[in-house]
Design a protein around this motif. Structure first.
Motif, PDB file in Angstrom:
ATOM      1  N   PRO A 266       0.826  -1.213   0.000  1.00  0.00           N
ATOM      2  CA  PRO A 266       0.000   0.000   0.000  1.00  0.00           C
ATOM      3  C   PRO A 266       0.856   1.257   0.000  1.00  0.00           C
ATOM      4  N   GLU A 267       2.173   1.107   0.184  1.00  0.00           N
ATOM      5  CA  GLU A 267       2.986   2.291   0.464  1.00  0.00           C
ATOM      6  C   GLU A 267       3.903   2.693  -0.683  1.00  0.00           C
ATOM      7  N   ARG A 268       3.673   3.925  -1.157  1.00  0.00           N
ATOM      8  CA  ARG A 268       4.600   4.489  -2.133  1.00  0.00           C
ATOM      9  C   ARG A 268       5.746   5.117  -1.356  1.00  0.00           C
ATOM     10  N   LEU A 269       6.968   4.900  -1.824  1.00  0.00           N
ATOM     11  CA  LEU A 269       8.088   5.621  -1.229  1.00  0.00           C
ATOM     12  C   LEU A 269       8.134   7.020  -1.841  1.00  0.00           C
ATOM     13  N   TYR A 318       9.230  13.623   9.997  1.00  0.00           N
ATOM     14  CA  TYR A 318      10.495  13.125   9.451  1.00  0.00           C
ATOM     15  C   TYR A 318      10.569  13.417   7.948  1.00  0.00           C
ATOM     16  N   LEU A 319       9.475  13.081   7.242  1.00  0.00           N
ATOM     17  CA  LEU A 319       9.435  13.306   5.794  1.00  0.00           C
ATOM     18  C   LEU A 319       9.660  14.779   5.474  1.00  0.00           C
ATOM     19  N   GLN A 320       8.944  15.616   6.232  1.00  0.00           N
ATOM     20  CA  GLN A 320       9.019  17.058   6.016  1.00  0.00           C
ATOM     21  C   GLN A 320      10.463  17.547   6.197  1.00  0.00           C
ATOM     22  N   GLU A 321      11.072  17.083   7.282  1.00  0.00           N
ATOM     23  CA  GLU A 321      12.427  17.514   7.601  1.00  0.00           C
ATOM     24  C   GLU A 321      13.402  17.051   6.510  1.00  0.00           C
ATOM     25  N   LYS A 322      13.224  15.798   6.084  1.00  0.00           N
ATOM     26  CA  LYS A 322      14.155  15.234   5.103  1.00  0.00           C
ATOM     27  C   LYS A 322      14.026  15.903   3.748  1.00  0.00           C
ATOM     28  N   PRO A 370      15.684   3.937   4.135  1.00  0.00           N
ATOM     29  CA  PRO A 370      14.363   3.475   4.559  1.00  0.00           C
ATOM     30  C   PRO A 370      13.658   4.530   5.410  1.00  0.00           C
ATOM     31  N   THR A 371      12.334   4.556   5.343  1.00  0.00           N
ATOM     32  CA  THR A 371      11.558   5.557   6.083  1.00  0.00           C
ATOM     33  C   THR A 371      11.306   5.083   7.513  1.00  0.00           C
ATOM     34  N   PRO A 372      10.871   5.999   8.390  1.00  0.00           N
ATOM     35  CA  PRO A 372      10.526   5.586   9.757  1.00  0.00           C
ATOM     36  C   PRO A 372       9.365   4.592   9.788  1.00  0.00           C
TER      37      PRO A 372
END
Ligand SMILES: C=C(O[C@H]1C=CC=C(C(=O)O)[C@@H]1O)C(=O)O
Length: 461
Positions: A266-269, A318-322, A370-372
């Motif tokens: 279900p998850e898009r990177l 985390y996504l925002q920061e990265k 890899p994401t959190p």
């Protein structure tokens, strides 16, 4: 007679492409003569993705398949003219550079599209143990590429300039080679030794919650487990069922050394299209209700659940920061919505942005993977914890795979809800985000729910 028709179909496509390339060779411009490969394409209608995959599974030709539900497009890469495998931290850029090198050695008419389907493991291996035969990253230059939707497709043939006859047909009816059995058996043995009892896994969860409560840097860690089952179901049959049950997921089938890595994630990177950038934050899970009313109530409870919201918000931050290092004009909704799958529902936040000038797909992949959602937070501490405490190697589980074209566009999914098929066995993988207040029994149930799609598709109830 469907089998014969489809076999002929794929071979006929290759034959047509081969004729095209022979014609082309008589009128090649000078700059084409120094190239190693020639590519030609043709557009056609009525693709038969299901039959093609069934046929490929019965042949000894290795193939890779990826379905992108955002574009509603199938990508199929058949056979191999050249392979590139690499281990280590530099894997994303190494793959991108290799693809660029290959592109410089391919001559094609201006309307001929090209893409590859690269795959990456969860994290670079620090020791050689685990997932024998699988590198940290892999790229294949196929002989035949097919991409399209349910009604039309484009086929691309790649040929050695010096020897433009197609090579697939000879392999069509061959059985898998015997040496592959050694790798398959070694990996099976590895997985047999990696299966944890419920008690052992819950002890690991408890240990993680104690570490998380101790106010060190670690805020969240994703703990995974695997289960191994004998199965009579073939990957192509399992994939058909997964497609039916999870039409909005990313579907993938990657064959490698006689093994088949597949899933319905279900998850898009991330997706990169020109300078547009898209990513998903997906974390926080609840099961689906048995009735509409129960389902809505469970969805509302998930939206309000402190533990799940905390877990989700941490991923969004985390996504925002990265991505602020690689993007501008970042747009993130304030609140998550529900992503409902057949068996579970997740908290979901879509992220859109514009890539900064000069940022490539490999830069974006390296920044986010890899994401959190699959490692934990902070990612580096979580990775160190997983490396030390997880008693088995994740290999390509929670890795990333997708498509990448010649213009630097691409879309990658996180390899979740996935399994590795090894000669009548299926190893199934799932993980759960552990926070300081996680309850081991609940987390076990969550991994069971996440394993259900692959288990069911392989006839394991
Ligand atoms: C690690 C997995 O799921 C991740 C993705 C969505 C929700 C998750 C969760 O709620 O724990 C996980 O972070 C898995 O499916 O194996």
């Amino acid at each position: 007679m469907a089998d014969v028709r489809s076999t002929l179909n794929l071979l006929r496509i290759l034959e047509q492409l081969s004729h095209l390339v022979l014609q082309l060779q008589t009128s090649l411009p000078d700059e084409a003569r120094s190239k190693r490969w020639l590519a030609v394409s043709l557009d056609s209608s009525e693709p038969d993705w299901r039959e093609w995959i069934l046929q490929l599974e019965q042949s000894a030709i290795e193939y890779r398949y990826f379905y992108d539900p955002v574009l509603k497009r199938h990508f199929l890469s058949v056979g191999s003219l050249k392979e590139f495998a690499i281990c280590g931290e530099n894997r994303f850029h190494a793959v991108e550079q290799e693809w660029q090198r290959w592109l410089r050695d391919i001559w094609r008419p201006s309307n001929c599209p090209l893409f590859v389907l690269p795959g990456f493991s969860f994290a670079p291996r620090h020791e050689s143990k685990g997932w024998v035969g699988w590198p940290d990253a892999q790229l294949v230059l196929p002989q035949l590429l097919l991409m399209g939707n349910e009604t039309s497709f484009t086929a691309v043939g790649l040929f050695e300039q010096q020897q433009p006859n197609f090579v697939l047909s000879g392999y069509w009816h061959k059985k898998p080679v015997e040496e592959q059995r050694l790798t398959v058996d070694a990996l099976l043995e590895e997985f047999r030794n990696s299966v944890e009892s419920k008690n052992a896994w819950e002890r690991r969860v408890l240990h993680a919650t104690e570490i998380l409560k101790s106010h060190g840097d670690l805020e969240k860690v994703v703990l995974a487990r695997l289960s191994l089952h004998a199965t009579e179901t073939l990957p192509s049959t399992a994939w058909k069922l997964l497609q039916k049950e999870y039409p909005d997921n990313f579907h993938f089938i990657f064959q490698h050394q006689g093994m088949t890595w597949l899933g319905a994630s279900p998850e898009r990177l991330l997706t990169v299209m020109g300078n547009r950038f898209y990513a998903d934050a997906l974390a926080g899970t609840e099961r689906r209700g048995r009735t509409d009313k129960e389902d809505k109530a469970m969805g509302q409870a998930l939206l309000k659940s402190r533990k799940n919201r905390q877990e989700h918000v941490a991923v969004v931050h985390y996504l925002q920061e990265k991505i602020q290092h690689i993007c501008h004009h970042i747009q993130i909704p304030d609140l998550p919505i529900l992503k409902k799958l057949a068996n579970v529902q997740h908290l979901y936040t879509p992220v859109t942005a514009e890539l900064l000038d000069g940022v490539s797909l490999a830069d974006a992949l390296k920044t986010l993977h890899p994401t959190p959602a699959v490692a934990g937070l902070p990612v580096s501490d979580a990775l160190a914890y997983i490396r030390q405490e997880e008693p088995w190697a994740r290999g390509w589980y929670a890795g990333t795979l997708g498509w990448m074209d010649s213009e630097g566009n691409g879309s990658f999914a996180v390899a979740l809800r996935s399994g590795l098929y090894l000669h009548r066995f299926i190893a199934v993988f799932a993980g759960a985000g552990i926070m300081s207040d996680s309850l081991p029994e609940e987390e076990w149930k969550e991994t069971e729910m996440k394993m259900l799609p692959i288990r069911r598709a392989f006839g394991i109830f």
